[in-house]
Design an enzyme around this catalytic site. Structure first.
Site, PDB file in Angstrom:
ATOM      1  N   CYS A  48     -34.775 -26.976  -1.273  1.00 13.70           N
ATOM      2  CA  CYS A  48     -34.155 -26.003  -2.189  1.00 13.70           C
ATOM      3  C   CYS A  48     -34.735 -26.101  -3.600  1.00 13.70           C
ATOM      4  CB  CYS A  48     -32.648 -26.186  -2.217  1.00 13.70           C
ATOM      5  SG  CYS A  48     -32.157 -27.900  -2.279  1.00 13.70           S
ATOM      6  N   HIS A  98     -32.174 -34.587   5.838  1.00 15.95           N
ATOM      7  CA  HIS A  98     -30.809 -34.426   5.286  1.00 15.95           C
ATOM      8  C   HIS A  98     -29.726 -34.802   6.289  1.00 15.95           C
ATOM      9  CE1 HIS A  98     -32.799 -32.798   1.919  1.00 15.95           C
ATOM     10  NE2 HIS A  98     -33.274 -31.765   2.599  1.00 15.95           N
ATOM     11  N   GLY A 101     -38.542 -17.463   8.711  1.00 12.38           N
ATOM     12  CA  GLY A 101     -37.391 -18.103   9.361  1.00 12.38           C
ATOM     13  C   GLY A 101     -37.759 -19.417  10.033  1.00 12.38           C
ATOM     14  N   TYR A 148     -34.623 -15.960   2.147  1.00 11.19           N
ATOM     15  CA  TYR A 148     -34.380 -16.840   1.008  1.00 11.19           C
ATOM     16  C   TYR A 148     -35.642 -17.528   0.505  1.00 11.19           C
ATOM     17  CZ  TYR A 148     -29.472 -16.548  -0.056  1.00 11.19           C
ATOM     18  OH  TYR A 148     -28.254 -16.125  -0.528  1.00 11.19           O
TER      19      TYR A 148
HETATM   20  C1  LIG Z   1     -38.200 -24.021   0.858  1.00 17.09           C
HETATM   21  C2  LIG Z   1     -36.834 -24.304   1.399  1.00 17.09           C
HETATM   22  C3  LIG Z   1     -35.723 -24.072   0.634  1.00 17.09           C
HETATM   23  C4  LIG Z   1     -34.437 -24.335   1.144  1.00 17.09           C
HETATM   24  N1  LIG Z   1     -33.355 -24.114   0.337  1.00 17.09           N
HETATM   25  C5  LIG Z   1     -32.117 -24.405   0.786  1.00 17.09           C
HETATM   26  C6  LIG Z   1     -30.991 -24.249  -0.066  1.00 17.09           C
HETATM   27  O1  LIG Z   1     -31.115 -23.847  -1.217  1.00 17.09           O
HETATM   28  N2  LIG Z   1     -29.761 -24.540   0.435  1.00 17.09           N
HETATM   29  C7  LIG Z   1     -29.600 -25.002   1.713  1.00 17.09           C
HETATM   30  O2  LIG Z   1     -28.455 -25.290   2.103  1.00 17.09           O
HETATM   31  N3  LIG Z   1     -30.665 -25.156   2.554  1.00 17.09           N
HETATM   32  C8  LIG Z   1     -31.908 -24.859   2.108  1.00 17.09           C
HETATM   33  N4  LIG Z   1     -32.988 -25.016   2.937  1.00 17.09           N
HETATM   34  C9  LIG Z   1     -32.774 -25.403   4.335  1.00 17.09           C
HETATM   35  C10 LIG Z   1     -32.663 -26.914   4.485  1.00 17.09           C
HETATM   36  O3  LIG Z   1     -33.792 -27.542   3.915  1.00 17.09           O
HETATM   37  C11 LIG Z   1     -32.559 -27.293   5.956  1.00 17.09           C
HETATM   38  O4  LIG Z   1     -31.427 -26.670   6.487  1.00 17.09           O
HETATM   39  C12 LIG Z   1     -32.454 -28.802   6.083  1.00 17.09           C
HETATM   40  O5  LIG Z   1     -33.695 -29.384   5.766  1.00 17.09           O
HETATM   41  C13 LIG Z   1     -32.025 -29.241   7.469  1.00 17.09           C
HETATM   42  O6  LIG Z   1     -31.991 -30.634   7.496  1.00 17.09           O
HETATM   43  P1  LIG Z   1     -32.218 -31.442   8.850  1.00 17.09           P
HETATM   44  O7  LIG Z   1     -32.185 -32.881   8.484  1.00 17.09           O
HETATM   45  O8  LIG Z   1     -31.292 -30.940   9.896  1.00 17.09           O
HETATM   46  O9  LIG Z   1     -33.666 -31.013   9.356  1.00 17.09           O
HETATM   47  P2  LIG Z   1     -35.114 -31.188   8.738  1.00 17.09           P
HETATM   48  O10 LIG Z   1     -35.069 -31.106   7.269  1.00 17.09           O
HETATM   49  O11 LIG Z   1     -35.979 -30.230   9.464  1.00 17.09           O
HETATM   50  O12 LIG Z   1     -35.511 -32.687   9.124  1.00 17.09           O
HETATM   51  C14 LIG Z   1     -35.765 -33.087  10.433  1.00 17.09           C
HETATM   52  C15 LIG Z   1     -36.438 -34.442  10.418  1.00 17.09           C
HETATM   53  O13 LIG Z   1     -36.656 -34.821  11.765  1.00 17.09           O
HETATM   54  C16 LIG Z   1     -37.947 -35.413  11.870  1.00 17.09           C
HETATM   55  N5  LIG Z   1     -38.407 -35.254  13.257  1.00 17.09           N
HETATM   56  C17 LIG Z   1     -38.544 -34.123  13.968  1.00 17.09           C
HETATM   57  N6  LIG Z   1     -38.984 -34.385  15.205  1.00 17.09           N
HETATM   58  C18 LIG Z   1     -39.125 -35.717  15.287  1.00 17.09           C
HETATM   59  C19 LIG Z   1     -39.565 -36.611  16.306  1.00 17.09           C
HETATM   60  N7  LIG Z   1     -39.945 -36.185  17.519  1.00 17.09           N
HETATM   61  N8  LIG Z   1     -39.593 -37.932  16.039  1.00 17.09           N
HETATM   62  C20 LIG Z   1     -39.225 -38.404  14.821  1.00 17.09           C
HETATM   63  N9  LIG Z   1     -38.818 -37.603  13.813  1.00 17.09           N
HETATM   64  C21 LIG Z   1     -38.765 -36.281  14.046  1.00 17.09           C
HETATM   65  C22 LIG Z   1     -38.788 -34.654  10.854  1.00 17.09           C
HETATM   66  O14 LIG Z   1     -39.925 -35.421  10.459  1.00 17.09           O
HETATM   67  C23 LIG Z   1     -37.795 -34.443   9.716  1.00 17.09           C
HETATM   68  O15 LIG Z   1     -37.849 -35.476   8.761  1.00 17.09           O
HETATM   69  C24 LIG Z   1     -34.289 -24.794   2.456  1.00 17.09           C
HETATM   70  C25 LIG Z   1     -35.430 -25.036   3.240  1.00 17.09           C
HETATM   71  C26 LIG Z   1     -36.677 -24.805   2.719  1.00 17.09           C
HETATM   72  C27 LIG Z   1     -37.886 -25.092   3.556  1.00 17.09           C
HETATM   73  N1  LIG Z   2     -30.863 -20.560  -1.281  1.00 17.61           N
HETATM   74  C1  LIG Z   2     -30.675 -20.961  -0.021  1.00 17.61           C
HETATM   75  O1  LIG Z   2     -29.562 -21.208   0.434  1.00 17.61           O
HETATM   76  C2  LIG Z   2     -31.864 -21.097   0.867  1.00 17.61           C
HETATM   77  C3  LIG Z   2     -33.142 -21.098   0.326  1.00 17.61           C
HETATM   78  C4  LIG Z   2     -34.223 -21.198   1.194  1.00 17.61           C
HETATM   79  C5  LIG Z   2     -34.017 -21.310   2.561  1.00 17.61           C
HETATM   80  N2  LIG Z   2     -32.758 -21.336   3.047  1.00 17.61           N
HETATM   81  C6  LIG Z   2     -32.530 -21.378   4.504  1.00 17.61           C
HETATM   82  O2  LIG Z   2     -33.688 -21.806   5.204  1.00 17.61           O
HETATM   83  C7  LIG Z   2     -33.839 -21.051   6.406  1.00 17.61           C
HETATM   84  C8  LIG Z   2     -35.208 -20.433   6.460  1.00 17.61           C
HETATM   85  O3  LIG Z   2     -35.384 -19.502   5.368  1.00 17.61           O
HETATM   86  P1  LIG Z   2     -36.336 -18.258   5.547  1.00 17.61           P
HETATM   87  O4  LIG Z   2     -36.435 -17.567   4.243  1.00 17.61           O
HETATM   88  O5  LIG Z   2     -37.565 -18.684   6.255  1.00 17.61           O
HETATM   89  O6  LIG Z   2     -35.531 -17.365   6.612  1.00 17.61           O
HETATM   90  P2  LIG Z   2     -34.543 -16.098   6.404  1.00 17.61           P
HETATM   91  O7  LIG Z   2     -33.866 -15.953   7.707  1.00 17.61           O
HETATM   92  O8  LIG Z   2     -33.736 -16.236   5.171  1.00 17.61           O
HETATM   93  O9  LIG Z   2     -35.526 -14.870   6.164  1.00 17.61           O
HETATM   94  C9  LIG Z   2     -36.544 -14.519   7.049  1.00 17.61           C
HETATM   95  C10 LIG Z   2     -37.054 -13.138   6.652  1.00 17.61           C
HETATM   96  O10 LIG Z   2     -38.254 -12.889   7.397  1.00 17.61           O
HETATM   97  C11 LIG Z   2     -38.213 -11.560   7.870  1.00 17.61           C
HETATM   98  N3  LIG Z   2     -39.049 -11.522   9.062  1.00 17.61           N
HETATM   99  C12 LIG Z   2     -38.784 -12.007  10.297  1.00 17.61           C
HETATM  100  N4  LIG Z   2     -39.841 -11.834  11.107  1.00 17.61           N
HETATM  101  C13 LIG Z   2     -40.802 -11.236  10.377  1.00 17.61           C
HETATM  102  C14 LIG Z   2     -42.124 -10.827  10.633  1.00 17.61           C
HETATM  103  N5  LIG Z   2     -42.698 -10.998  11.837  1.00 17.61           N
HETATM  104  N6  LIG Z   2     -42.827 -10.245   9.639  1.00 17.61           N
HETATM  105  C15 LIG Z   2     -42.270 -10.060   8.410  1.00 17.61           C
HETATM  106  N7  LIG Z   2     -41.010 -10.455   8.095  1.00 17.61           N
HETATM  107  C16 LIG Z   2     -40.301 -11.039   9.067  1.00 17.61           C
HETATM  108  C17 LIG Z   2     -36.741 -11.254   8.116  1.00 17.61           C
HETATM  109  O11 LIG Z   2     -36.489  -9.863   8.072  1.00 17.61           O
HETATM  110  C18 LIG Z   2     -36.077 -12.008   6.963  1.00 17.61           C
HETATM  111  O12 LIG Z   2     -35.935 -11.197   5.818  1.00 17.61           O
HETATM  112  C19 LIG Z   2     -32.721 -20.018   6.418  1.00 17.61           C
HETATM  113  O13 LIG Z   2     -31.686 -20.484   7.238  1.00 17.61           O
HETATM  114  C20 LIG Z   2     -32.278 -19.961   4.975  1.00 17.61           C
HETATM  115  O14 LIG Z   2     -30.911 -19.619   4.829  1.00 17.61           O
HETATM  116  C21 LIG Z   2     -31.682 -21.207   2.229  1.00 17.61           C
END
Ligand SMILES: Cc1cc2nc3c(=O)[nH]c(=O)nc-3n(C[C@H](O)[C@H](O)[C@H](O)COP(=O)(O)OP(=O)(O)OC[C@H]3O[C@@H](n4cnc5c(N)ncnc54)[C@H](O)[C@@H]3O)c2cc1C
Ligand SMILES: NC(=O)c1ccc[n+]([C@@H]2O[C@H](COP(=O)([O-])OP(=O)(O)OC[C@H]3O[C@@H](n4cnc5c(N)ncnc54)[C@H](O)[C@@H]3O)[C@@H](O)[C@H]2O)c1
Length: 444
Positions: free
Chosen positions: A43, A11, A243, A159
């Site tokens: 997401c 992203h 996290g 989340y």
């Molecule tokens: C299940 C889930 C649900 C989420 N829901 C939401 C949501 O609803 N709303 C929201 O705002 N955020 C959400 N997030 C968080 C969001 O996905 C991340 O904040 C976002 O992906 C960050 O983007 P980024 O590009 O900084 O990093 P990343 O997505 O981690 O991408 C990093 C990229 O760098 C590449 N990379 C790493 N190291 C190297 C290397 N040495 N050489 C070459 N390439 C490399 C990786 O392959 C990857 O493609 C969610 C995340 C997850 C996992």
């Molecule tokens: N709807 C959204 O905006 C959305 C959706 C998914 C993910 N994200 C983002 O992606 C990132 C990662 O999400 P996430 O859900 O992994 O992190 P998070 O920080 O939202 O939640 C982590 C949870 O794990 C718990 N935890 C920490 N250590 C633990 C342990 N050892 N054993 C049991 N529980 C433990 C914490 O108390 C917390 O409730 C966050 O920054 C989140 O905001 C956002």
């Protein structure tokens, strides 16, 4: 032509590539990504796993061909193994083992984050799943088809954990949601709100194991049970969602770091080394609610920080407005959104924080359809009256309302200024004395 190298094309990286190439043809942009795909929207993962969307196709919005058609040179499945910050050369290694050396004038690190892996026994057993990438979700979905997997433990009720607990329940599985904290979503909401989500999860058949610390995962090659300090649960799959940790491998020995290892950046996304920027989940943000540096991993921050870095690379002096960590979630129809600090966090950060709660129907009571109660909390500084945070919950889609509070925090408005803000009224949408005005007017 000036040479820009971008490491990471998800992203943050994609947003930087687009911003540079959409605004100028004077830059040679070379990009490396270790993965085989670009722009997977995590997401949407829970919606895909929970069968609420047709499939994963719509969860991608970019690809190598699209970015190359704009003029970028993209190396996929080519991890960067070394950066020489003195000579300004990035080295990547292709799948076939070929070394690619890319010199740069300016470098953007967009290497993102990785799920935290706890140091407990059993993490390498089959069916212990991490959930970040497209490939992770694809693997989980294939495994869910097996009748052998009926009981799933989700560790971490943040989340990701809460969203996936719902998704697994929608697949007819028995779900136990475990968190070390005594509630769900504690980072984002105060107790009255986390209680609503707890009730919602319980009512929908999810077993809650809060206030429990996971000690081990056990089984004979495959997962059979998960052990906490208080209980043990027989499960066939464990999903870890406790996290993210910033991916700092390429710069941890060279760049200044935040306390969690994220690259420390200023409001221009500049790191401690000249001509090196960091964006997205690998970097810090300026958090307007705490008025300081913070780490908040969100796609929204990734995209916006990339725009800022890209403009600075282009020579435009653009500064980040900072963030409030605004976020939202929708689980079994309960929608919750928040921004800034919770009351608990404000207190722990040393503020003399107060809050005001208000609950009312979204629309006048004579509107019978699609009219639900909305619960609102505004957190503010008791001394300065500055808005520090806000939380909302409802079965109604009130999500756009949180942006008002987000901007209020960014602009350092007081709760009293919100009370007299000009908010329109139409019965189809809201009440003449709407809950935002009423809450702000009631702030002591
Ligand atoms: C299940 C889930 C649900 C989420 N829901 C939401 C949501 O609803 N709303 C929201 O705002 N955020 C959400 N997030 C968080 C969001 O996905 C991340 O904040 C976002 O992906 C960050 O983007 P980024 O590009 O900084 O990093 P990343 O997505 O981690 O991408 C990093 C990229 O760098 C590449 N990379 C790493 N190291 C190297 C290397 N040495 N050489 C070459 N390439 C490399 C990786 O392959 C990857 O493609 C969610 C995340 C997850 C996992
Ligand atoms: N709807 C959204 O905006 C959305 C959706 C998914 C993910 N994200 C983002 O992606 C990132 C990662 O999400 P996430 O859900 O992994 O992190 P998070 O920080 O939202 O939640 C982590 C949870 O794990 C718990 N935890 C920490 N250590 C633990 C342990 N050892 N054993 C049991 N529980 C433990 C914490 O108390 C917390 O409730 C966050 O920054 C989140 O905001 C956002």
């Amino acid at each position: 032509m000036k040479k820009i190298v971008i490491v990471g094309a998800n992203h943050a990286g994609t947003s930087a590539i687009n911003t540079i190439l959409d605004n100028s043809k004077d830059f040679e942009v070379t990009v490396f990504d270790a993965n085989s795909n670009i722009s997977f929207l995590g997401c949407g993962m829970a919606l895909w796993i929970g069968n609420q969307i047709d499939g994963p196709e719509g969860l991608f919005y970019s690809n190598k061909a699209l970015l190359e058609s704009k003029g970028a040179k993209i190396y996929m499945e080519t991890p960067v193994t070394h950066i020489d910050y003195d000579q300004k050369i990035v080295t990547g290694v292709t799948q076939s083992g070929e070394e690619i050396k890319a010199p740069y004038d300016q470098l953007i690190l967009a290497t993102g984050s990785q799920p935290i892996v706890p140091p407990i026994p059993g993490m390498t057993l089959e069916n212990v799943q991490l959930v970040k990438l497209y490939q992770h979700a694809d693997e989980v979905i294939k495994k869910l088809e097996s009748p052998a997997i009926q009981n799933i433990a989700v560790v971490g009720a943040g989340y990701i954990g809460v969203e996936l607990a719902e998704a697994f329940k929608r697949n007819g599985k028995n779900v136990t949601l475990i968190d070390i904290a005594d509630t769900c979503l504690p980072v984002y909401y105060d107790t009255p709100f986390t209680d609503m989500m707890k009730q919602n999860l319980g009512d929908n058949g999810i077993k809650l194991a809060f206030g429990e610390t996971v000690k081990a995962i056990e089984g004979d090659s495959k997962v059979e049970r998960i052990i906490t300090d208080k209980n043990q649960y027989d499960v066939e799959m464990v999903v870890m969602a406790i996290g993210f940790r910033p991916n700092n491998a390429l710069g941890k020995d060279n760049l200044e770091l935040f306390r969690n290892g994220a690259y420390l950046v200023d409001k221009h996304q500049r790191t401690s080394i000249k001509d090196v920027y960091a964006i997205g989940d690998c970097a810090t943000v300026y958090d307007n609610s705490i008025e300081g540096t913070n780490y908040i991993a969100l796609a929204t921050n990734a995209v916006r920080s990339a725009i800022v870095a890209a403009h600075n690379v282009l020579g435009n002096d653009l500064e980040s407005a900072g963030v409030q960590g605004s976020n939202g979630i929708s689980i079994f129809d309960l929608k919750m959104v928040s921004t800034g600090m919770t009351h608990a966090k404000a207190l722990s950060n040393g503020y003399e924080a107060s809050f005001v709660d208000f609950e009312d129907y979204q629309k006048p009571e004579f509107i019978k359809e699609d009219n639900h109660k909305v619960k609102l909390r505004i957190v503010y500084d008791a001394n300065t009256r500055r808005v520090l945070g806000a939380q909302m919950a409802s079965k109604h889609d009130m999500s756009m309302g949180i942006h008002f509070f987000s901007l209020a925090i960014q602009q350092k408005l007081t709760v009293d200024q919100l009370a007299l803000a000009d908010l329109f009224f139409l019965p189809h949408f809201n009440k003449p004395y709407n809950y935002v005005t009423m809450a702000a007017l009631s702030a002591k």
